[in-house]
Design a protein around this motif. Structure first.
Motif, short mmCIF file in Angstrom:
data_model
loop_
_atom_site.label_atom_id
_atom_site.label_comp_id
_atom_site.label_asym_id
_atom_site.label_seq_id
_atom_site.Cartn_x
_atom_site.Cartn_y
_atom_site.Cartn_z
N ARG A 12 0.86 -1.19 0.00
CA ARG A 12 0.00 0.00 0.00
C ARG A 12 0.89 1.22 0.00
O ARG A 12 1.85 1.30 0.75
CB ARG A 12 -0.89 0.03 1.24
CG ARG A 12 -1.88 -1.10 1.25
CD ARG A 12 -2.79 -1.00 2.47
NE ARG A 12 -3.64 -2.17 2.49
CZ ARG A 12 -3.74 -2.99 3.51
NH1 ARG A 12 -3.08 -2.77 4.60
NH2 ARG A 12 -4.52 -4.04 3.43
N SER A 13 0.55 2.20 -0.82
CA SER A 13 1.32 3.44 -0.80
C SER A 13 0.72 4.38 0.22
O SER A 13 -0.45 4.30 0.57
CB SER A 13 1.32 4.09 -2.18
OG SER A 13 0.02 4.49 -2.52
N SER A 14 1.54 5.29 0.69
CA SER A 14 1.10 6.25 1.69
C SER A 14 1.35 7.65 1.15
O SER A 14 2.32 7.90 0.47
CB SER A 14 1.90 6.05 2.99
OG SER A 14 1.62 7.08 3.88
N ALA A 15 0.45 8.56 1.45
CA ALA A 15 0.62 9.94 1.02
C ALA A 15 1.67 10.64 1.88
O ALA A 15 2.17 11.69 1.52
CB ALA A 15 -0.70 10.68 1.10
N SER A 16 2.03 10.04 3.02
CA SER A 16 3.00 10.64 3.91
C SER A 16 4.39 10.08 3.65
O SER A 16 4.55 8.95 3.19
CB SER A 16 2.63 10.38 5.37
OG SER A 16 1.43 11.04 5.68
N ASN A 17 5.39 10.89 3.95
CA ASN A 17 6.79 10.48 3.85
C ASN A 17 7.42 10.62 5.22
O ASN A 17 6.93 11.36 6.07
CB ASN A 17 7.53 11.39 2.86
CG ASN A 17 6.97 11.26 1.47
OD1 ASN A 17 6.91 10.18 0.92
ND2 ASN A 17 6.56 12.38 0.89
N GLU B 43 6.60 12.65 10.26
CA GLU B 43 5.84 12.13 9.12
C GLU B 43 5.10 13.31 8.51
O GLU B 43 4.34 14.00 9.19
CB GLU B 43 4.87 11.05 9.58
CG GLU B 43 4.18 10.34 8.43
CD GLU B 43 3.33 9.18 8.90
OE1 GLU B 43 2.18 9.11 8.48
OE2 GLU B 43 3.84 8.38 9.71
N ARG C 233 3.72 15.20 4.40
CA ARG C 233 3.46 15.01 2.96
C ARG C 233 4.57 15.56 2.09
O ARG C 233 4.81 15.05 1.00
CB ARG C 233 2.14 15.65 2.58
CG ARG C 233 0.93 14.88 3.10
CD ARG C 233 -0.30 15.64 2.80
NE ARG C 233 -0.31 16.75 3.76
CZ ARG C 233 -1.34 17.46 4.10
NH1 ARG C 233 -2.49 17.26 3.52
NH2 ARG C 233 -1.26 18.41 5.00
N ASN C 234 5.25 16.63 2.54
CA ASN C 234 6.31 17.23 1.74
C ASN C 234 7.31 17.92 2.66
O ASN C 234 7.14 17.96 3.88
CB ASN C 234 5.73 18.21 0.71
CG ASN C 234 4.85 19.26 1.34
OD1 ASN C 234 5.18 19.81 2.39
ND2 ASN C 234 3.70 19.54 0.73
#
Length: 81
Positions: A26-31, A50, A52-53
């Motif tokens: 599963r991909s996550s929108a957070s990094n 954590e 998003r950008n």
């Protein structure tokens, strides 16, 4: 609070596993980011964030430093891959 922010990118030398071999990929929108908060005495406090950008990561790092009561000289943001 005013502080300079440096953003860097780190790459892991280990290759990622093939997505086909992972069952519940599963991909996550957070990094994930690591932030070094450097105070006026050049002492470093490292935190993980954590976001998003990079901009959101730097804002969160500034807020965390403020909540910790640190007077930050500058912040280094590292994206973790």
């Amino acid at each position: 609070m005013s502080s300079s922010i440096n953003i860097s990118f780190n790459f892991s030398p280990v290759k990622a596993a093939d997505k086909v071999s992972k069952k519940d990929y599963r991909s996550s929108a957070s990094n994930n980011y690591s932030a070094d908060l450097v105070d006026l005495d050049n002492e470093v406090c490292t935190i993980e964030i954590e976001a998003r950008n990079e901009n959101e990561a730097s804002e969160k790092a500034e807020n965390i430093a403020f909540e910790m009561g640190l007077q930050v000289s500058y912040i280094n943001i590292y994206k973790i891959f």
